[in-house]
Write a protein that holds these residues in place. Structure first.
Motif, PDB file in Angstrom:
ATOM      1  N   GLY A  20       0.826  -1.146  -0.050  1.00 51.25           N
ATOM      2  CA  GLY A  20       0.091   0.211  -0.020  1.00 51.25           C
ATOM      3  C   GLY A  20       0.822   1.397  -0.097  1.00 51.25           C
ATOM      4  N   PHE A  21       2.284   1.061   0.204  1.00 52.67           N
ATOM      5  CA  PHE A  21       2.952   2.091   0.322  1.00 52.67           C
ATOM      6  C   PHE A  21       3.683   2.425  -0.953  1.00 52.67           C
ATOM      7  N   SER A  22       3.358   1.873  -2.111  1.00 53.59           N
ATOM      8  CA  SER A  22       4.210   1.848  -3.443  1.00 53.59           C
ATOM      9  C   SER A  22       4.074   3.218  -3.899  1.00 53.59           C
ATOM     10  N   ASP A  23       3.081   3.962  -3.732  1.00 51.74           N
ATOM     11  CA  ASP A  23       2.853   5.236  -4.101  1.00 51.74           C
ATOM     12  C   ASP A  23       3.249   6.352  -3.244  1.00 51.74           C
ATOM     13  N   ALA A  24       3.943   6.123  -2.321  1.00 52.07           N
ATOM     14  CA  ALA A  24       4.104   6.956  -1.104  1.00 52.07           C
ATOM     15  C   ALA A  24       4.951   8.133  -1.573  1.00 52.07           C
ATOM     16  N   THR A  25       4.742   9.294  -1.086  1.00 49.87           N
ATOM     17  CA  THR A  25       5.525  10.404  -1.632  1.00 49.87           C
ATOM     18  C   THR A  25       6.690  10.414  -0.587  1.00 49.87           C
ATOM     19  N   GLY A  26       7.679  10.814  -1.174  1.00 45.69           N
ATOM     20  CA  GLY A  26       9.074  10.928  -0.402  1.00 45.69           C
ATOM     21  C   GLY A  26      10.000   9.990  -0.603  1.00 45.69           C
ATOM     22  N   MET A  27       9.427   9.003  -1.136  1.00 48.43           N
ATOM     23  CA  MET A  27      10.287   7.741  -1.612  1.00 48.43           C
ATOM     24  C   MET A  27      11.503   7.834  -2.313  1.00 48.43           C
ATOM     25  N   ASP A  28      11.505   8.749  -3.065  1.00 47.44           N
ATOM     26  CA  ASP A  28      12.748   9.187  -3.945  1.00 47.44           C
ATOM     27  C   ASP A  28      13.748  10.144  -3.479  1.00 47.44           C
ATOM     28  N   VAL A  29      13.676  10.105  -2.279  1.00 46.40           N
ATOM     29  CA  VAL A  29      14.597  11.135  -1.415  1.00 46.40           C
ATOM     30  C   VAL A  29      16.028  10.659  -1.822  1.00 46.40           C
ATOM     31  N   ASP A  30      16.975  11.901  -1.879  1.00 49.07           N
ATOM     32  CA  ASP A  30      18.327  11.807  -2.292  1.00 49.07           C
ATOM     33  C   ASP A  30      19.212  11.429  -1.151  1.00 49.07           C
ATOM     34  N   MET A  31      19.944  10.114  -1.421  1.00 52.65           N
ATOM     35  CA  MET A  31      20.544   9.612  -0.224  1.00 52.65           C
ATOM     36  C   MET A  31      21.683  10.504   0.395  1.00 52.65           C
ATOM     37  N   ASP A  32      22.311  11.206  -0.312  1.00 49.49           N
ATOM     38  CA  ASP A  32      23.298  12.404  -0.020  1.00 49.49           C
ATOM     39  C   ASP A  32      22.660  13.226   0.759  1.00 49.49           C
ATOM     40  N   GLU A  33      21.508  13.813   0.564  1.00 50.26           N
ATOM     41  CA  GLU A  33      20.924  14.577   1.221  1.00 50.26           C
ATOM     42  C   GLU A  33      20.580  13.907   2.652  1.00 50.26           C
ATOM     43  N   VAL A  34      19.961  12.870   2.781  1.00 46.76           N
ATOM     44  CA  VAL A  34      19.930  12.088   3.810  1.00 46.76           C
ATOM     45  C   VAL A  34      20.878  11.776   4.934  1.00 46.76           C
ATOM     46  N   LYS A  35      22.218  11.753   4.252  1.00 44.00           N
ATOM     47  CA  LYS A  35      23.355  11.313   5.163  1.00 44.00           C
ATOM     48  C   LYS A  35      23.713  12.950   5.696  1.00 44.00           C
ATOM     49  N   LYS A  36      23.412  13.922   5.039  1.00 44.53           N
ATOM     50  CA  LYS A  36      23.722  15.305   5.394  1.00 44.53           C
ATOM     51  C   LYS A  36      22.599  15.605   6.803  1.00 44.53           C
ATOM     52  N   TRP A  37      21.651  15.002   6.734  1.00 46.97           N
ATOM     53  CA  TRP A  37      20.803  15.130   7.906  1.00 46.97           C
ATOM     54  C   TRP A  37      21.318  14.826   9.109  1.00 46.97           C
ATOM     55  N   PHE A  38      22.298  13.783   9.177  1.00 48.77           N
ATOM     56  CA  PHE A  38      22.941  13.295  10.414  1.00 48.77           C
ATOM     57  C   PHE A  38      24.328  13.867  10.549  1.00 48.77           C
ATOM     58  N   ALA A  39      24.644  15.124  10.065  1.00 49.71           N
ATOM     59  CA  ALA A  39      25.736  15.892  10.160  1.00 49.71           C
ATOM     60  C   ALA A  39      25.991  16.266  11.593  1.00 49.71           C
ATOM     61  N   ASP A  40      24.987  16.409  12.370  1.00 52.62           N
ATOM     62  CA  ASP A  40      25.100  16.897  13.827  1.00 52.62           C
ATOM     63  C   ASP A  40      25.214  15.580  14.837  1.00 52.62           C
ATOM     64  N   GLY A  41      25.360  14.347  14.359  1.00 49.48           N
ATOM     65  CA  GLY A  41      25.441  13.377  15.328  1.00 49.48           C
ATOM     66  C   GLY A  41      25.245  11.757  14.822  1.00 49.48           C
ATOM     67  N   ASP A  42      25.436  10.829  15.509  1.00 46.40           N
ATOM     68  CA  ASP A  42      25.659   9.507  14.970  1.00 46.40           C
ATOM     69  C   ASP A  42      24.400   8.922  16.008  1.00 46.40           C
TER      70      ASP A  42
END
Length: 220
Positions: A191-213
């Motif tokens: 049911g999630f196959s058409d969910a929005t936000g699934m095409d997120v850029d992985m480089d951008e996701v990695k930047k989200w974690f610049a402030d901690g692990d």
């Protein structure tokens, strides 16, 4: 004693929904919690199963959604139904089986003293992060950020973790948790196959974690 609001979304898969709820109610020794179920427009067998479980007193609050709002919005709806005096929210999938009476106490013990997130379940690929199928968070932190509904499926959880880390809080995930809880996974279909936000850029996701692990613990 800390109070927990357990937020559970359901979408079809009635056999697993019943297993999740019955095992939770049967095995959880810590009784200072409420179980809030939001059904995302399931077919009749699941609707009927939930009605019976609620009638037996196994579900504290039940909301039948008229749409399948998927993970982010569904959990945000459930959070609005939570008691005002809850200390923690626990996002718990409806395709799990509770295996140990002290599973909830162990998760509470794992919570960072300064606030943050603790989970049974970890994603080992970069960025390493807590999985979202059994994830506890301070109620005030969840209500501050909520799940970003643009990311209708799992990336909303990932973004929430990064926001918690940016605030200087901790995120802790247990990789091997089979002693406490089993996650079957994928039982609600596609049911999630058409969910929005699934095409997120992985480089951008990695930047989200610049402030901690995220701290991943092999097992308790």
């Amino acid at each position: 004693m800390k109070k927990v609001s357990i937020l559970m979304l359901t979408y079809n898969a009635p056999r697993y929904v019943k297993k999740s709820i019955v095992s939770l109610k049967k095995l959880t020794s810590n009784q200072n919690y409420e179980l809030i179920v939001v059904d995302n427009d399931s077919k009749h067998p699941t609707v009927r199963t939930l009605y019976k479980l609620k009638s037996r007193g196994l579900v504290d609050k039940l909301y039948y959604n008229s749409n399948n709002d998927l993970f982010a919005k569904g959990n945000n709806i459930a959070a609005r139904l939570a008691s005002e005096d809850s200390d923690y929210y626990l996002l718990l999938n409806s395709d799990v089986e509770i295996k140990s009476p002290d599973w909830l106490d162990k998760l509470i013990e794992l919570m960072p003293e300064e606030g943050g997130i603790a989970s049974f379940g970890a994603v080992q690929s970069a960025p390493k992060r807590a999985d979202g199928y059994c994830m506890m968070i301070n109620a005030d932190l969840y209500n501050k950020y909520k799940l970003d509904e643009h990311f209708q499926w799992w990336w909303g959880v990932t973004k929430l973790e990064s926001q918690v880390l940016k605030e200087g809080k901790k995120v802790i995930a247990v990789d091997d948790h089979e002693e406490y809880i089993h996650h079957f996974g994928g039982k609600s279909g596609k049911g999630f196959s058409d969910a929005t936000g699934m095409d997120v850029d992985m480089d951008e996701v990695k930047k989200w974690f610049a402030d901690g692990d995220v701290k991943i613990i092999p097992h308790l």
